[in-house]
Design an enzyme around this catalytic site. Sequence first.
Site, short mmCIF file in Angstrom:
data_model
loop_
_atom_site.label_atom_id
_atom_site.label_comp_id
_atom_site.label_asym_id
_atom_site.label_seq_id
_atom_site.Cartn_x
_atom_site.Cartn_y
_atom_site.Cartn_z
CE LYS A 53 -2.95 -2.50 3.19
NZ LYS A 53 -3.28 -2.62 4.64
N GLY A 54 2.15 1.04 0.30
CA GLY A 54 3.03 2.17 0.58
C GLY A 54 3.21 3.16 -0.55
CG ASP A 122 7.02 2.10 -0.06
OD1 ASP A 122 7.79 1.24 -0.56
OD2 ASP A 122 6.24 1.84 0.87
CG ASP A 125 15.18 -1.99 3.42
OD1 ASP A 125 16.13 -1.27 3.76
OD2 ASP A 125 14.68 -2.83 4.18
CE LYS A 153 15.34 1.80 4.83
NZ LYS A 153 14.77 1.59 6.21
CB VAL A 175 11.59 6.79 6.88
CG1 VAL A 175 12.93 7.41 7.20
CG2 VAL A 175 11.69 5.89 5.65
CG ASP A 181 3.22 0.28 7.06
OD1 ASP A 181 4.08 0.12 6.17
OD2 ASP A 181 2.74 -0.66 7.71
NE ARG A 187 -0.18 1.66 4.96
CZ ARG A 187 0.81 0.88 4.53
NH1 ARG A 187 1.81 1.40 3.87
NH2 ARG A 187 0.81 -0.42 4.79
P1 IMP Z 1 12.86 -4.71 0.31
O1 IMP Z 1 12.12 -5.84 -0.30
O2 IMP Z 1 13.72 -5.15 1.45
O3 IMP Z 1 13.59 -3.82 -0.66
O4 IMP Z 1 11.80 -3.85 1.09
C1 IMP Z 1 10.93 -3.02 0.50
C2 IMP Z 1 9.73 -2.87 1.40
O5 IMP Z 1 10.07 -2.88 2.80
C3 IMP Z 1 9.09 -1.52 1.16
O6 IMP Z 1 8.13 -1.62 0.16
C4 IMP Z 1 8.49 -1.20 2.49
O7 IMP Z 1 7.21 -1.76 2.57
C5 IMP Z 1 9.37 -1.89 3.50
N1 IMP Z 1 10.32 -0.97 4.14
C6 IMP Z 1 11.66 -0.99 4.05
N2 IMP Z 1 12.22 0.01 4.75
C7 IMP Z 1 11.19 0.68 5.32
C8 IMP Z 1 11.13 1.84 6.17
O8 IMP Z 1 12.12 2.49 6.55
N3 IMP Z 1 9.88 2.23 6.54
C9 IMP Z 1 8.74 1.60 6.13
N4 IMP Z 1 8.76 0.51 5.34
C10 IMP Z 1 9.99 0.06 4.93
MG MG Z 2 5.98 -1.52 0.59
#
Ligand code: IMP
Ligand code: MG
Length: 200
Positions: A53-54, A122, A125, A153, A175, A181, A187
């Site tokens: 949803k982000g 959004d 990570d 990040k 964040v 969220d 959100r």
């Molecule tokens: P990844 O799959 O590890 O790249 O993570 C991506 C997802 O993790 C994003 O779509 C967010 O939903 C969540 N996420 C990662 N870091 C944060 C943060 O600092 N705040 C909120 N959600 C995060």
């Molecule tokens: Mg997300």
Amino acid sequence: MFFAASSAVKMIGVPELKILLSREQIAKRVAEMGGEITRDFAGQSIIFIAVLKGAAIFLSDLARQVQLDSSFDFIGVSSYGTKASPNAGSTGDAGWDSTGEVRLTKDVDQSMAGKNVILVEDILDTGLTLNYLKRLLLAHQPKALRIAALLDKPSRRKHAMEADYLGFTIPDEFVVGYGLDYAEKYRNLPDICILGGPPR
Ligand code: IMP
Ligand code: MG
């Protein structure tokens, strides 16, 4: 330097949070990103696919800054065993962990074959989610697939991935706000804030 970490955001029932990126900074950068997409796809149609949803708020602002024929779609994912704990590590680790498996909770509604697709997320990570989604969408054989991420990040990356359109590179902080969220809260904060201290 674009960080405004000294101000605080106030909302009834929400603890005071430090602002990392203000609504003005976000609006300016999102407008620039919209301009880049408009130039890159001049004369063509595009489909925005937002990751639920982000990315909903980012999509709504970004799409209005793109002067092209476009449509929207949404895709949903969840990570098995994902644990959101912004203060998990005593080492300053933002504490967002998952077992490394992504599950599709909502597929796109239309075929992407031969289309220009912009996947809107959004935050980038570890890179796990976007790696999974990129593979999934490439199987549709789109004409082009680009990734627009508001935040990155890079210090957290475990799976190689880069956004084609990136808003801001941020430090390893958890964040919230502007769609992001913690346990489904925050959100609707208009700014992007650092969630410090134990969750309340
Ligand atoms: P990844 O799959 O590890 O790249 O993570 C991506 C997802 O993790 C994003 O779509 C967010 O939903 C969540 N996420 C990662 N870091 C944060 C943060 O600092 N705040 C909120 N959600 C995060
Ligand atoms: Mg997300």
